[in-house]
Scaffold this active site. Structure first.
Site, mmCIF file in Angstrom:
data_model
loop_
_atom_site.group_PDB
_atom_site.id
_atom_site.type_symbol
_atom_site.label_atom_id
_atom_site.label_comp_id
_atom_site.label_asym_id
_atom_site.label_seq_id
_atom_site.Cartn_x
_atom_site.Cartn_y
_atom_site.Cartn_z
ATOM 1 N N HIS A 225 -45.137 -3.051 -35.098
ATOM 2 C CA HIS A 225 -44.880 -3.640 -36.413
ATOM 3 C C HIS A 225 -43.850 -4.757 -36.331
ATOM 4 O O HIS A 225 -43.141 -4.910 -35.338
ATOM 5 C CB HIS A 225 -44.416 -2.558 -37.409
ATOM 6 C CG HIS A 225 -43.117 -1.928 -37.024
ATOM 7 N ND1 HIS A 225 -43.019 -0.896 -36.115
ATOM 8 C CD2 HIS A 225 -41.845 -2.205 -37.405
ATOM 9 C CE1 HIS A 225 -41.749 -0.565 -35.957
ATOM 10 N NE2 HIS A 225 -41.010 -1.348 -36.729
ATOM 11 N N ASP A 227 -40.631 -6.023 -38.507
ATOM 12 C CA ASP A 227 -39.749 -5.483 -39.549
ATOM 13 C C ASP A 227 -39.747 -6.324 -40.828
ATOM 14 O O ASP A 227 -39.703 -5.784 -41.935
ATOM 15 C CB ASP A 227 -38.322 -5.327 -39.010
ATOM 16 C CG ASP A 227 -38.223 -4.186 -38.005
ATOM 17 O OD1 ASP A 227 -39.161 -3.374 -37.916
ATOM 18 O OD2 ASP A 227 -37.201 -4.123 -37.302
ATOM 19 N N HIS A 283 -42.709 -5.113 -32.293
ATOM 20 C CA HIS A 283 -42.239 -4.014 -31.434
ATOM 21 C C HIS A 283 -42.831 -2.674 -31.836
ATOM 22 O O HIS A 283 -43.443 -2.542 -32.899
ATOM 23 C CB HIS A 283 -40.710 -3.938 -31.483
ATOM 24 C CG HIS A 283 -40.175 -3.687 -32.868
ATOM 25 N ND1 HIS A 283 -39.927 -4.699 -33.772
ATOM 26 C CD2 HIS A 283 -39.865 -2.535 -33.517
ATOM 27 C CE1 HIS A 283 -39.461 -4.179 -34.898
ATOM 28 N NE2 HIS A 283 -39.432 -2.856 -34.767
ATOM 29 N N ARG A 293 -34.828 12.603 -29.989
ATOM 30 C CA ARG A 293 -34.266 11.241 -29.920
ATOM 31 C C ARG A 293 -33.599 10.911 -31.252
ATOM 32 O O ARG A 293 -34.237 11.001 -32.306
ATOM 33 C CB ARG A 293 -35.420 10.270 -29.664
ATOM 34 C CG ARG A 293 -35.064 8.774 -29.623
ATOM 35 C CD ARG A 293 -36.381 8.031 -29.762
ATOM 36 N NE ARG A 293 -36.370 6.640 -29.344
ATOM 37 C CZ ARG A 293 -36.198 5.609 -30.155
ATOM 38 N NH1 ARG A 293 -35.945 5.807 -31.441
ATOM 39 N NH2 ARG A 293 -36.282 4.386 -29.705
HETATM 40 O O1 AKG Z 1 -35.810 3.572 -33.224
HETATM 41 C C1 AKG Z 1 -36.213 2.537 -32.690
HETATM 42 O O2 AKG Z 1 -36.041 2.294 -31.484
HETATM 43 C C2 AKG Z 1 -36.963 1.513 -33.500
HETATM 44 C C3 AKG Z 1 -37.140 1.844 -34.933
HETATM 45 C C4 AKG Z 1 -37.863 0.757 -35.684
HETATM 46 O O3 AKG Z 1 -38.617 0.011 -35.151
HETATM 47 C C5 AKG Z 1 -37.630 0.605 -37.130
HETATM 48 O O4 AKG Z 1 -36.873 1.416 -37.700
HETATM 49 O O5 AKG Z 1 -38.182 -0.329 -37.722
HETATM 50 FE FE FE2 Z 2 -38.958 -1.692 -36.463
#
Ligand code: AKG
Ligand code: FE2
Length: 314
Positions: A225, A227, A283, A293
């Site tokens: 996606h 952001d 990403h 995690r």
């Molecule tokens: O937690 C991560 O490494 C990425 C999270 C992410 O891409 C987001 O919150 O938009």
């Molecule tokens: Fe993200």
């Protein structure tokens, strides 16, 4: 196990083919006996190669070739990679001196200490222990109060009212604000903008991911996606990792997706990864295979109308 079973009939099969030979004398039986260990070795070898390939597939890169931008074991003072800005920012109101003209991604392990990461992680653990998604991804948003519970979200502040002070302390919120401020300064520095032109925006939230199968769409954190597209107000995204890749969990690496070679960031407690939020930084997060995690997504906007306040206890 299965590939090894597959290896064995191969050797058997070769034997069966030999049985079809027209004549069999005692003389030629000796070399055939001698061939069997050899065939077994080949079968076993093929089986092991198959097992290795399957393991590689499940543990390693599921996106093809990937370059590692930050290994879990390294301590990076700062690494910055500039990438050309996408046009995504043009569709929004521009704030000169803030809206990205210089785009890219950076990683630093010296802005937030591991001790601070541990303390902030215990805030996440406290909050998330009150709820948790049925699927593998839970969130806690201290700004709005949103907390995953089962297949839904509850508002922590509404639900607990004044009793929230028995859960979180003023020190917890102070630490959260300090961390936010340090990350904001880091981003401003890296992109050559003034920290005061950046505003915290929503959603800024803790995430806790484990290997439980997804139940709802919002458990599916692994999709690629952008952001800025997903969240609108984001101009700069940052992630503060609160646990360690391959120590606390497997899978779950962050991947910048690029044609040719993806770039991965291996989470490390205290590691801050930040980037401009447009499609120059498409990403995804790899699926978490084991363990838990923890991370915080901290987002900034250039538009004061989309700014949010730091969370406060009262
Ligand atoms: O937690 C991560 O490494 C990425 C999270 C992410 O891409 C987001 O919150 O938009
Ligand atoms: Fe993200």
């Amino acid at each position: 196990m299965a590939p090894q079973r597959r290896g064995a009939p191969k050797a058997e099969g070769s034997g069966a083919a030999e049985r079809g030979r027209p004549s069999s004398t005692k003389k030629d039986q000796v070399p055939r006996e001698a061939q069997r260990p050899w065939l077994k070795t080949v079968g076993l070898g093929a089986g092991l190669v198959l097992v290795a390939l399957l393991l590689w597939n499940s543990l390693g890169t599921d996106d093809g070739i990937a370059e590692v931008l930050a290994l879990r074991g390294e301590v990076l003072a700062g690494r910055f990679i500039e990438v050309p800005c996408s046009e995504d920012y043009d569709g929004h109101r521009r704030f000169e001196g803030c809206t990205p003209r210089k785009c890219g991604r950076g990683i630093t392990d010296i802005v937030i200490t591991r001790e601070e990461a541990d303390r902030i992680r215990s805030i996440a653990e406290k909050g998330l222990s009150l709820g948790g998604s049925d699927g593998g991804a839970s969130i806690l948003d201290l700004h709005s109060g949103a907390l995953s519970v089962g297949k839904h979200f509850v508002n922590l502040y509404r639900y607990f009212g004044d009793k929230i002070q028995n859960i979180f302390s003023e020190e917890d919120f102070q630490l959260y604000r300090d961390v936010r401020r340090k990350v904001q300064l880091t981003i401003a520095n890296a992109f050559g903008i003034s920290a005061s032109s950046l505003y915290l925006t929503k959603p800024t939230f803790f995430s806790r991911i484990n290997s439980t199968e997804a139940r709802m769409a919002h458990d599916e954190y692994w999709h690629a996606h952008v952001d800025k597209v997903t969240y609108g107000s984001f101009d700069y995204t940052s992630l503060l990792y609160l646990s360690d890749y391959l120590e606390d969990f497997g899978g779950g690496r962050f991947v910048f997706m690029e044609e040719g070679a993806n770039k991965t960031v291996e989470p490390r407690a205290g590691r801050v990864s930040f980037f401009t939020s447009g499609s120059e930084n498409l990403h995804r997060v790899e699926k978490v295979r084991w363990g838990t995690r923890y991370a915080i997504t901290i987002a900034f906007t250039c538009n004061p109308d989309h700014g949010i306040e730091d969370p406060a206890l009262t």
